[in-house]
Design an enzyme around this catalytic site. Structure first.
Site, PDB file in Angstrom:
ATOM      1  N   LYS A 110      69.239  62.911  59.127  1.00 56.90           N
ATOM      2  CA  LYS A 110      69.428  62.856  57.868  1.00 56.90           C
ATOM      3  C   LYS A 110      68.336  63.090  56.735  1.00 56.90           C
ATOM      4  CE  LYS A 110      73.749  60.109  57.813  1.00 56.90           C
ATOM      5  NZ  LYS A 110      74.509  58.910  57.395  1.00 56.90           N
ATOM      6  N   ASP A 118      77.437  59.260  51.139  1.00 59.66           N
ATOM      7  CA  ASP A 118      77.644  58.092  51.665  1.00 59.66           C
ATOM      8  C   ASP A 118      77.897  56.818  50.455  1.00 59.66           C
ATOM      9  OD1 ASP A 118      77.799  58.331  54.492  1.00 59.66           O
ATOM     10  OD2 ASP A 118      75.605  58.323  54.631  1.00 59.66           O
TER      11      ASP A 118
HETATM   12  P1  NAP Z   1      69.724  52.873  61.234  1.00 58.47           P
HETATM   13  O1  NAP Z   1      69.296  53.627  60.151  1.00 58.47           O
HETATM   14  O2  NAP Z   1      69.371  53.187  62.581  1.00 58.47           O
HETATM   15  O3  NAP Z   1      69.718  51.306  60.766  1.00 58.47           O
HETATM   16  C1  NAP Z   1      70.083  50.507  61.612  1.00 58.47           C
HETATM   17  C2  NAP Z   1      69.934  48.964  60.903  1.00 58.47           C
HETATM   18  O4  NAP Z   1      70.404  47.935  61.956  1.00 58.47           O
HETATM   19  C3  NAP Z   1      68.568  48.555  60.716  1.00 58.47           C
HETATM   20  O5  NAP Z   1      68.396  47.840  59.547  1.00 58.47           O
HETATM   21  C4  NAP Z   1      68.088  47.770  61.738  1.00 58.47           C
HETATM   22  O6  NAP Z   1      67.105  46.670  61.569  1.00 58.47           O
HETATM   23  C5  NAP Z   1      69.281  47.040  62.115  1.00 58.47           C
HETATM   24  N1  NAP Z   1      69.403  46.816  63.838  1.00 58.47           N
HETATM   25  C6  NAP Z   1      69.677  47.538  64.584  1.00 58.47           C
HETATM   26  N2  NAP Z   1      69.396  47.354  66.068  1.00 58.47           N
HETATM   27  C7  NAP Z   1      69.619  45.856  65.523  1.00 58.47           C
HETATM   28  C8  NAP Z   1      69.017  44.782  66.410  1.00 58.47           C
HETATM   29  N3  NAP Z   1      69.168  44.882  67.979  1.00 58.47           N
HETATM   30  N4  NAP Z   1      68.841  43.491  66.012  1.00 58.47           N
HETATM   31  C9  NAP Z   1      68.638  43.450  64.767  1.00 58.47           C
HETATM   32  N5  NAP Z   1      68.826  44.445  63.763  1.00 58.47           N
HETATM   33  C10 NAP Z   1      69.181  45.590  64.178  1.00 58.47           C
HETATM   34  O7  NAP Z   1      71.549  53.141  61.118  1.00 58.47           O
HETATM   35  P2  NAP Z   1      72.547  53.341  59.793  1.00 58.47           P
HETATM   36  O8  NAP Z   1      72.762  54.967  59.865  1.00 58.47           O
HETATM   37  O9  NAP Z   1      71.976  52.638  58.792  1.00 58.47           O
HETATM   38  O10 NAP Z   1      73.947  52.648  60.507  1.00 58.47           O
HETATM   39  C11 NAP Z   1      74.032  51.270  60.444  1.00 58.47           C
HETATM   40  C12 NAP Z   1      75.563  50.842  60.621  1.00 58.47           C
HETATM   41  O11 NAP Z   1      76.296  51.405  59.735  1.00 58.47           O
HETATM   42  C13 NAP Z   1      75.938  51.727  61.839  1.00 58.47           C
HETATM   43  O12 NAP Z   1      76.960  50.886  62.830  1.00 58.47           O
HETATM   44  C14 NAP Z   1      76.586  52.886  61.686  1.00 58.47           C
HETATM   45  O13 NAP Z   1      77.831  53.245  62.313  1.00 58.47           O
HETATM   46  C15 NAP Z   1      77.257  52.437  60.141  1.00 58.47           C
HETATM   47  N6  NAP Z   1      77.443  53.586  59.229  1.00 58.47           N
HETATM   48  C16 NAP Z   1      78.753  53.726  58.754  1.00 58.47           C
HETATM   49  C17 NAP Z   1      79.008  54.501  57.937  1.00 58.47           C
HETATM   50  C18 NAP Z   1      80.481  54.693  57.403  1.00 58.47           C
HETATM   51  O14 NAP Z   1      80.813  55.634  56.585  1.00 58.47           O
HETATM   52  N7  NAP Z   1      81.288  53.615  57.570  1.00 58.47           N
HETATM   53  C19 NAP Z   1      78.110  55.149  57.350  1.00 58.47           C
HETATM   54  C20 NAP Z   1      76.860  55.163  57.849  1.00 58.47           C
HETATM   55  C21 NAP Z   1      76.526  54.156  58.813  1.00 58.47           C
HETATM   56  P3  NAP Z   1      65.621  47.204  61.478  1.00 58.47           P
HETATM   57  O15 NAP Z   1      65.281  47.901  60.122  1.00 58.47           O
HETATM   58  O16 NAP Z   1      64.837  45.973  61.516  1.00 58.47           O
HETATM   59  O17 NAP Z   1      65.247  48.300  62.576  1.00 58.47           O
END
Ligand code: NAP
Length: 269
Positions: free
Chosen positions: A67, A104
Site C-alpha cells: 500500500k 478505505d
Molecule cells: P497494520 O498496518 O499492520 O497495523 C496493525 C495495527 O495493529 C498496528 O496499530 C499495530 O500496533 C497493531 N498490532 C498488531 N499486532 C499487535 C499485537 N500483537 N499487539 C498489539 N498491537 C498489535 O494493519 P492494517 O492494515 O492497519 O490492518 C489492521 C486491521 O484492520 C486488520 O485486522 C485488517 O484486516 C483490518 N482492515 C480491515 C479493513 C476493512 O475493510 N474492513 C480494511 C483494512 C484493514 P503497532 O502500531 O504498535 O505496531
C-alpha cells in the site's frame, strides 16, 4: 479480451475482493472479470509496468504489503501521500495514466454517514494503515477529540498531528474514556492474532462500536458490545464499502448495494 481488474498482495489467497466484485459483476451482467494476483515486493514495479501496457486492465486493489510502495509507482493526483499515506486502489485515468487512490476512508465512513459526528469523542485502537484511513475520515467530519490506543504510543501521537486532530495517544490497556464512538483498527481480535482485551464499561449507552476486523466476523469486541446493547458495525461493512467505491472506478457502474444481504451470505459461508 475481456476487461478486468484484480487485487494484488503477498499473500493474496485469503482475499475476499474477488468474491465481492465477482458477485456485483454477475448481478449486473457486466462482461468483465475480477481476479487475484500474487505479487511480491520485488515484483511490484514489473507488475505495474506490465499492466500499464495492457488495454484490458481497468485497475487493481492493493493490499499488504504494497500500500505504501505503490505510491512511488503511480501518479498521486489526489495527494494521497500527504493525507492517508497509502494507496489501496489504482485506476487508469482517461489520459492513460495510472493513478493511485484510497477507498478505505470512504469505505469506513459509508456505514456511519447518516450519523452526525460533529463535536463527538472517538476512540481508535491501532495506528497502522487502517487507522490512518479511519483517522483521515474522522478528521473530515468534525470529530472534536480522538483518543488513540496503540502498542506504539509515539506512532499514534504522530497520527494525531498528521491529521490535525485534538486528543491523546495512550498505551493499549489504558482505561477507555466515555467516548461516543469506538473503532478497532488494530490487528487484535483477528484470526491468528492476540485477542483485544478491553473493558467497555466506561462507554455510555449511546456509544457505537465499530470493528474493522472482518475475520472472524463476530469478533469478541462486537459480542461484548452487543451484550451491553450498544450499536455495532462489523468489518464487512467497511470491506464492502471500500470495494464499492473501487468497483465504480474500475467498471463505471454503481454496485447493487440493495443485494448486500446476499453478498454478506456469500462472504460468510
Ligand atoms: P497494520 O498496518 O499492520 O497495523 C496493525 C495495527 O495493529 C498496528 O496499530 C499495530 O500496533 C497493531 N498490532 C498488531 N499486532 C499487535 C499485537 N500483537 N499487539 C498489539 N498491537 C498489535 O494493519 P492494517 O492494515 O492497519 O490492518 C489492521 C486491521 O484492520 C486488520 O485486522 C485488517 O484486516 C483490518 N482492515 C480491515 C479493513 C476493512 O475493510 N474492513 C480494511 C483494512 C484493514 P503497532 O502500531 O504498535 O505496531
Amino acid at each position: 479480451m475481456k476487461p478486468y481488474a484484480e487485487v494484488i498482495g503477498d499473500p493474496i489467497a485469503h482475499s475476499k475482493s474477488p468474491l465481492i466484485h465477482g458477485f456485483w459483476l454477475d448481478t449486473l451482467g457486466i462482461e468483465a472479470e475480477y481476479r487475484k494476483m500474487h505479487v511480491t515486493p520485488e515484483g511490484l514495479a514489473d507488475y505495474v509496468e506490465s499492466r500499464r501496457g495492457d488495454p484490458a486492465w481497468r485497475g487493481c486493489n492493493v493490499t499488504i504489503p504494497h500500500k505504501q510502495a505503490m505510491l512511488d509507482l503511480v501518479e498521486d493526483r489526489g495527494d494521497v501521500r500527504a493525507s492517508i499515506g497509502a494507496v489501496n486502489t489504482v485506476v487508469r485515468g482517461e489520459d492513460g495514466a495510472l493513478i493511485g487512490t484510497n477507498t478505505d476512508a470512504g469505505g469506513f465512513y459509508a456505514p456511519i454517514a447518516g450519523l452526525d459526528l460533529e463535536g463527538l469523542h472517538a476512540v481508535v485502537i491501532g495506528a497502522g494503515g487502517a487507522a490512518r484511513a479511519i483517522l483521515f475520515a474522522l478528521s473530515r467530519v468534525g470529530i472534536a477529540r480522538v483518543t488513540i490506543l496503540n502498542r506504539n504510543v509515539l506512532k499514534a501521537a504522530g497520527l494525531l498531528s498528521r491529521f490535525g486532530l485534538k486528543g491523546d495517544a495512550v498505551p493499549l490497556g489504558a482505561p477507555l474514556p466515555p467516548a461516543d464512538l469506538l473503532v478497532n483498527a488494530s490487528a487484535l481480535g483477528m484470526t491468528g492474532q492476540p485477542p483485544l482485551d478491553i473493558d467497555l464499561s466506561p462507554l455510555p449507552e449511546h456509544a457505537l462500536v465499530y470493528d474493522a476486523v472482518y475475520a472472524p466476523l463476530e469478533t469478541p469486541l462486537l459480542v461484548q458490545a452487543r451484550a451491553r446493547a450498544l450499536d455495532t458495525v462489523d468489518g464487512l461493512e467497511m470491506l464492502i464499502g471500500q470495494a464499492a467505491l473501487a468497483f465504480e472506478l474500475f467498471f463505471g457502474a454503481e454496485p447493487p448495494r440493495a443485494r448486500d444481504d446476499e453478498l454478506r451470505a456469500v462472504l460468510t459461508r
